[in-house]
Design a protein around this motif. Structure first.
Motif, PDB file in Angstrom:
ATOM      1  N   ALA A 146       0.843  -1.212   0.000  1.00  0.00           N
ATOM      2  CA  ALA A 146       0.000   0.000   0.000  1.00  0.00           C
ATOM      3  C   ALA A 146       0.869   1.249   0.000  1.00  0.00           C
ATOM      4  O   ALA A 146       0.566   2.215   0.688  1.00  0.00           O
ATOM      5  CB  ALA A 146      -0.930  -0.013   1.213  1.00  0.00           C
ATOM      6  N   GLU A 147       1.935   1.232  -0.798  1.00  0.00           N
ATOM      7  CA  GLU A 147       2.865   2.349  -0.825  1.00  0.00           C
ATOM      8  C   GLU A 147       2.172   3.658  -1.184  1.00  0.00           C
ATOM      9  O   GLU A 147       2.506   4.726  -0.649  1.00  0.00           O
ATOM     10  CB  GLU A 147       3.963   2.054  -1.841  1.00  0.00           C
ATOM     11  CG  GLU A 147       5.032   3.110  -1.962  1.00  0.00           C
ATOM     12  CD  GLU A 147       5.993   2.794  -3.086  1.00  0.00           C
ATOM     13  OE1 GLU A 147       7.207   2.919  -2.874  1.00  0.00           O
ATOM     14  OE2 GLU A 147       5.521   2.420  -4.176  1.00  0.00           O
ATOM     15  N   HIS A 148       1.177   3.579  -2.065  1.00  0.00           N
ATOM     16  CA  HIS A 148       0.489   4.791  -2.530  1.00  0.00           C
ATOM     17  C   HIS A 148      -0.289   5.482  -1.423  1.00  0.00           C
ATOM     18  O   HIS A 148      -0.650   6.653  -1.557  1.00  0.00           O
ATOM     19  CB  HIS A 148      -0.466   4.432  -3.672  1.00  0.00           C
ATOM     20  CG  HIS A 148      -1.539   3.453  -3.284  1.00  0.00           C
ATOM     21  ND1 HIS A 148      -1.278   2.115  -3.092  1.00  0.00           N
ATOM     22  CD2 HIS A 148      -2.861   3.632  -3.030  1.00  0.00           C
ATOM     23  CE1 HIS A 148      -2.408   1.496  -2.753  1.00  0.00           C
ATOM     24  NE2 HIS A 148      -3.375   2.388  -2.698  1.00  0.00           N
ATOM     25  N   MET A 149      -0.539   4.783  -0.302  1.00  0.00           N
ATOM     26  CA  MET A 149      -1.339   5.362   0.775  1.00  0.00           C
ATOM     27  C   MET A 149      -0.509   6.162   1.776  1.00  0.00           C
ATOM     28  O   MET A 149      -1.060   6.738   2.706  1.00  0.00           O
ATOM     29  CB  MET A 149      -2.125   4.263   1.491  1.00  0.00           C
ATOM     30  CG  MET A 149      -3.150   3.583   0.589  1.00  0.00           C
ATOM     31  SD  MET A 149      -4.213   2.427   1.467  1.00  0.00           S
ATOM     32  CE  MET A 149      -5.188   3.556   2.445  1.00  0.00           C
ATOM     33  N   THR A 150       0.819   6.175   1.593  1.00  0.00           N
ATOM     34  CA  THR A 150       1.636   6.988   2.493  1.00  0.00           C
ATOM     35  C   THR A 150       1.261   8.465   2.411  1.00  0.00           C
ATOM     36  O   THR A 150       1.413   9.207   3.377  1.00  0.00           O
ATOM     37  CB  THR A 150       3.130   6.832   2.176  1.00  0.00           C
ATOM     38  OG1 THR A 150       3.360   7.167   0.806  1.00  0.00           O
ATOM     39  CG2 THR A 150       3.598   5.414   2.432  1.00  0.00           C
ATOM     40  N   GLY A 151       0.748   8.883   1.257  1.00  0.00           N
ATOM     41  CA  GLY A 151       0.332  10.274   1.102  1.00  0.00           C
ATOM     42  C   GLY A 151      -0.762  10.666   2.076  1.00  0.00           C
ATOM     43  O   GLY A 151      -0.761  11.782   2.615  1.00  0.00           O
ATOM     44  N   TRP A 152      -1.704   9.749   2.318  1.00  0.00           N
ATOM     45  CA  TRP A 152      -2.777  10.063   3.269  1.00  0.00           C
ATOM     46  C   TRP A 152      -2.222  10.180   4.686  1.00  0.00           C
ATOM     47  O   TRP A 152      -2.688  10.998   5.482  1.00  0.00           O
ATOM     48  CB  TRP A 152      -3.856   8.990   3.215  1.00  0.00           C
ATOM     49  CG  TRP A 152      -4.671   9.058   1.969  1.00  0.00           C
ATOM     50  CD1 TRP A 152      -4.693   8.158   0.943  1.00  0.00           C
ATOM     51  CD2 TRP A 152      -5.583  10.097   1.600  1.00  0.00           C
ATOM     52  NE1 TRP A 152      -5.547   8.577  -0.043  1.00  0.00           N
ATOM     53  CE2 TRP A 152      -6.113   9.752   0.334  1.00  0.00           C
ATOM     54  CE3 TRP A 152      -5.994  11.293   2.205  1.00  0.00           C
ATOM     55  CZ2 TRP A 152      -7.041  10.556  -0.327  1.00  0.00           C
ATOM     56  CZ3 TRP A 152      -6.914  12.095   1.555  1.00  0.00           C
ATOM     57  CH2 TRP A 152      -7.426  11.727   0.307  1.00  0.00           C
ATOM     58  N   ALA A 153      -1.225   9.367   5.007  1.00  0.00           N
ATOM     59  CA  ALA A 153      -0.611   9.469   6.336  1.00  0.00           C
ATOM     60  C   ALA A 153       0.100  10.809   6.505  1.00  0.00           C
ATOM     61  O   ALA A 153      -0.052  11.487   7.530  1.00  0.00           O
ATOM     62  CB  ALA A 153       0.367   8.313   6.545  1.00  0.00           C
ATOM     63  N   PHE A 154       0.868  11.222   5.508  1.00  0.00           N
ATOM     64  CA  PHE A 154       1.541  12.510   5.587  1.00  0.00           C
ATOM     65  C   PHE A 154       0.547  13.674   5.590  1.00  0.00           C
ATOM     66  O   PHE A 154       0.865  14.763   6.063  1.00  0.00           O
ATOM     67  CB  PHE A 154       2.530  12.668   4.426  1.00  0.00           C
ATOM     68  CG  PHE A 154       3.855  12.019   4.669  1.00  0.00           C
ATOM     69  CD1 PHE A 154       4.814  12.637   5.445  1.00  0.00           C
ATOM     70  CD2 PHE A 154       4.142  10.769   4.135  1.00  0.00           C
ATOM     71  CE1 PHE A 154       6.041  12.045   5.677  1.00  0.00           C
ATOM     72  CE2 PHE A 154       5.363  10.162   4.356  1.00  0.00           C
ATOM     73  CZ  PHE A 154       6.322  10.800   5.137  1.00  0.00           C
ATOM     74  N   GLY A 155      -0.636  13.442   5.059  1.00  0.00           N
ATOM     75  CA  GLY A 155      -1.669  14.467   5.124  1.00  0.00           C
ATOM     76  C   GLY A 155      -2.081  14.819   6.536  1.00  0.00           C
ATOM     77  O   GLY A 155      -2.730  15.848   6.763  1.00  0.00           O
ATOM     78  N   GLY A 156      -1.686  13.976   7.506  1.00  0.00           N
ATOM     79  CA  GLY A 156      -1.974  14.289   8.897  1.00  0.00           C
ATOM     80  C   GLY A 156      -1.375  15.606   9.340  1.00  0.00           C
ATOM     81  O   GLY A 156      -1.923  16.273  10.233  1.00  0.00           O
ATOM     82  N   VAL A 157      -0.237  16.001   8.731  1.00  0.00           N
ATOM     83  CA  VAL A 157       0.358  17.289   9.082  1.00  0.00           C
ATOM     84  C   VAL A 157      -0.608  18.420   8.752  1.00  0.00           C
ATOM     85  O   VAL A 157      -0.839  19.325   9.568  1.00  0.00           O
ATOM     86  CB  VAL A 157       1.698  17.488   8.350  1.00  0.00           C
ATOM     87  CG1 VAL A 157       2.272  18.865   8.653  1.00  0.00           C
ATOM     88  CG2 VAL A 157       2.684  16.405   8.760  1.00  0.00           C
ATOM     89  N   GLY A 158      -1.186  18.372   7.560  1.00  0.00           N
ATOM     90  CA  GLY A 158      -2.165  19.391   7.187  1.00  0.00           C
ATOM     91  C   GLY A 158      -3.384  19.358   8.082  1.00  0.00           C
ATOM     92  O   GLY A 158      -3.917  20.407   8.467  1.00  0.00           O
ATOM     93  N   GLY A 159      -3.831  18.139   8.441  1.00  0.00           N
ATOM     94  CA  GLY A 159      -4.963  18.037   9.348  1.00  0.00           C
ATOM     95  C   GLY A 159      -4.651  18.642  10.704  1.00  0.00           C
ATOM     96  O   GLY A 159      -5.488  19.325  11.305  1.00  0.00           O
ATOM     97  N   GLY A 160      -3.435  18.416  11.196  1.00  0.00           N
ATOM     98  CA  GLY A 160      -3.029  18.990  12.480  1.00  0.00           C
ATOM     99  C   GLY A 160      -2.963  20.506  12.429  1.00  0.00           C
ATOM    100  O   GLY A 160      -3.375  21.196  13.372  1.00  0.00           O
ATOM    101  N   ILE A 161      -2.453  21.046  11.316  1.00  0.00           N
ATOM    102  CA  ILE A 161      -2.398  22.502  11.157  1.00  0.00           C
ATOM    103  C   ILE A 161      -3.800  23.084  11.159  1.00  0.00           C
ATOM    104  O   ILE A 161      -4.078  24.082  11.846  1.00  0.00           O
ATOM    105  CB  ILE A 161      -1.665  22.863   9.850  1.00  0.00           C
ATOM    106  CG1 ILE A 161      -0.176  22.556   9.974  1.00  0.00           C
ATOM    107  CG2 ILE A 161      -1.862  24.330   9.508  1.00  0.00           C
ATOM    108  CD1 ILE A 161       0.596  22.749   8.688  1.00  0.00           C
ATOM    109  N   ALA A 162      -4.704  22.472  10.400  1.00  0.00           N
ATOM    110  CA  ALA A 162      -6.078  22.981  10.334  1.00  0.00           C
ATOM    111  C   ALA A 162      -6.773  22.879  11.691  1.00  0.00           C
ATOM    112  O   ALA A 162      -7.447  23.826  12.126  1.00  0.00           O
ATOM    113  CB  ALA A 162      -6.864  22.220   9.269  1.00  0.00           C
ATOM    114  N   LEU A 163      -6.607  21.749  12.375  1.00  0.00           N
ATOM    115  CA  LEU A 163      -7.262  21.562  13.675  1.00  0.00           C
ATOM    116  C   LEU A 163      -6.729  22.546  14.713  1.00  0.00           C
ATOM    117  O   LEU A 163      -7.506  23.147  15.470  1.00  0.00           O
ATOM    118  CB  LEU A 163      -7.062  20.131  14.161  1.00  0.00           C
ATOM    119  CG  LEU A 163      -7.877  19.042  13.451  1.00  0.00           C
ATOM    120  CD1 LEU A 163      -7.438  17.659  13.916  1.00  0.00           C
ATOM    121  CD2 LEU A 163      -9.366  19.241  13.704  1.00  0.00           C
TER     122      LEU A 163
END
Length: 404
Positions: A146-163
């Motif tokens: 599931a290498e392509h799904m690492t992008g969703w994990a790194f998206g957590g940074v953006g989620g943390g910034i928004a939250l």
């Protein structure tokens, strides 16, 4: 497609079969990165104006606290180089998350500048440690199927910034700067609980024997270009990250100026997944060059044009690229199989973050425009270095001797 797994035991966490759902790893990794970066590092950006107006914090102290966090981040990155076992440590991940939450919770309990400086230093070191350990775990754990799904994990940074941005805006209406720090500490505690089981307790620091004895390919010249690109990105990115919101508030008053950091976070949230999806069809070094070029345009926009349109475009372009750049750079470094690639790249990035404000400071006498143009030029130079990495890039490497 480049192979991103690592010479660790992360991929055997819990002895799960390859067909197991990747979503637990993705969600736990996203929570860890949201805590480490989105809140632990970047919450200070929206809280800083409150500390200026309510706590009487001077501009020089505000800059010193930002620098303390950058220095702490460098210390954490260097620790990853000196103690490579840290990158495979479940205890290190959990300790880093807890230290981060405590350091945020202690900020509103004092008015002493030296104490604030020490707390931001500790938070920076903890952020770096959590970022490196979580990234190593995710890249190795998802590489097999599931290498392509690492992008969703790194998206957590953006989620943390928004939250964290939303939390600060909400608290600002009814509370003080102390309440803002407390809210961010509580958010970090929740994210820590969500990320707690990202790493296996059984992970060890011993690499498989085959990986230890296999000869690594000679990929140093591509890694040198990548490291130069990531260092330059660290300098240019932090100039924008430090002054972009203030510049937008001057040039675009109203909701765009005050909510620019939330826009950055929302744009960053899906960006890594989109960049990784593109990476399934295109060369990652080429995509890295494109992302850096777009980021340079976004940083330069508010310096060249006033108004809400350029301000909104700048926030979106910056948010849509800065974590995508990190995702692809770390993935490329892992693919090249340089020992401790993630720690080395993180160290270069953190050095850039210390140099950026120092280079921009003499330009601030006449506003933020010159500083933003400098940041854009440095990011464009990073794109040129990434272009050098593209030349005859070794996309196909044998599957042994992988390293983080």
């Amino acid at each position: 497609m480049p192979d991103l797994s690592a010479s660790t035991d992360w991929s055997r966490c819990g002895s799960r079969p390859q067909a197991a759902s990747p979503w637990p790893t993705v969600l736990r990794g996203a929570a860890a990165l949201a805590a480490a970066m989105g809140v632990g590092r970047f919450a200070y950006t929206p809280i800083m104006p409150l500390m200026h107006t309510q706590a009487g914090m001077s501009d020089s102290l505000g800059a010193a606290l930002a620098t303390a966090n950058y220095v702490g981040y460098l210390v954490g990155a260097l620790l990853g180089i000196a103690v490579p076992a840290l990158l495979r440590s479940a205890a290190g991940l959990r300790a880093g998350l807890l230290v981060l939450a405590v350091s945020l919770a202690l900020m509103p309990l004092t008015h002493d500048g030296a104490a604030w400086w020490a707390l931001r230093l500790v938070a920076g070191a903890a952020s770096a440690a959590v970022f490196m350990i979580a990234t190593s775990a995710m890249l190795a754990g998802l590489a097999a199927h599931a290498e392509h799904m690492t992008g969703w994990a790194f998206g957590g940074v953006g989620g943390g910034i928004a939250l964290s941005g939303l939390a600060v805006v909400a608290v600002q209406q009814v509370g003080s700067w102390q309440a803002a720090w407390s809210a961010c500490a509580g958010l970090t505690a929740l994210l820590t609980a969500a990320a707690w089981n990202l790493a296996s307790r059984d992970a060890t620091a011993v690499a498989p024997a085959a990986a230890a004895t296999a000869e690594r390919p000679r990929t140093q010249r591509w890694f040198a270009a990548l490291l130069a690109s990531y260092l330059l990105e660290g300098i240019g990115y932090i100039i924008a990250g430090t002054f972009l919101v203030a510049a937008l508030q001057q040039g675009a008053p109203g909701w765009i100026g005050s909510g620019a950091w939330i826009v950055v976070g929302l744009a960053a949230l899906p960006s890594c997944a989109l960049w990784m999806r593109l990476a399934r069809r295109m060369s990652r070094p080429v995509l890295l060059m494109i992302a850096l070029s777009l980021q340079a345009v976004g940083i330069a926009l508010p310096a060249l044009y006033a108004g809400s349109g350029p301000a909104l475009a700048a926030a979106v372009l910056f948010g849509a690229t800065f974590m995508g750049v990190s995702t692809m750079a770390l993935a490329i470094g892992t693919h090249l199989r340089i020992p401790r690639a993630i720690a080395l790249l993180t160290t270069g990035y953190s050095l850039g973050q210390i140099l950026g404000p120092l280079l921009a400071a003499p330009l601030l006498r006449h506003g933020y425009h010159s500083a933003l143009l400098l940041g854009a030029a440095l990011v464009l130079a990073a794109a040129c270095a990434a272009a050098a990495c593209c030349i005859r890039f070794p996309h196909h490497l044998t599957p042994h001797a992988r390293t983080v």
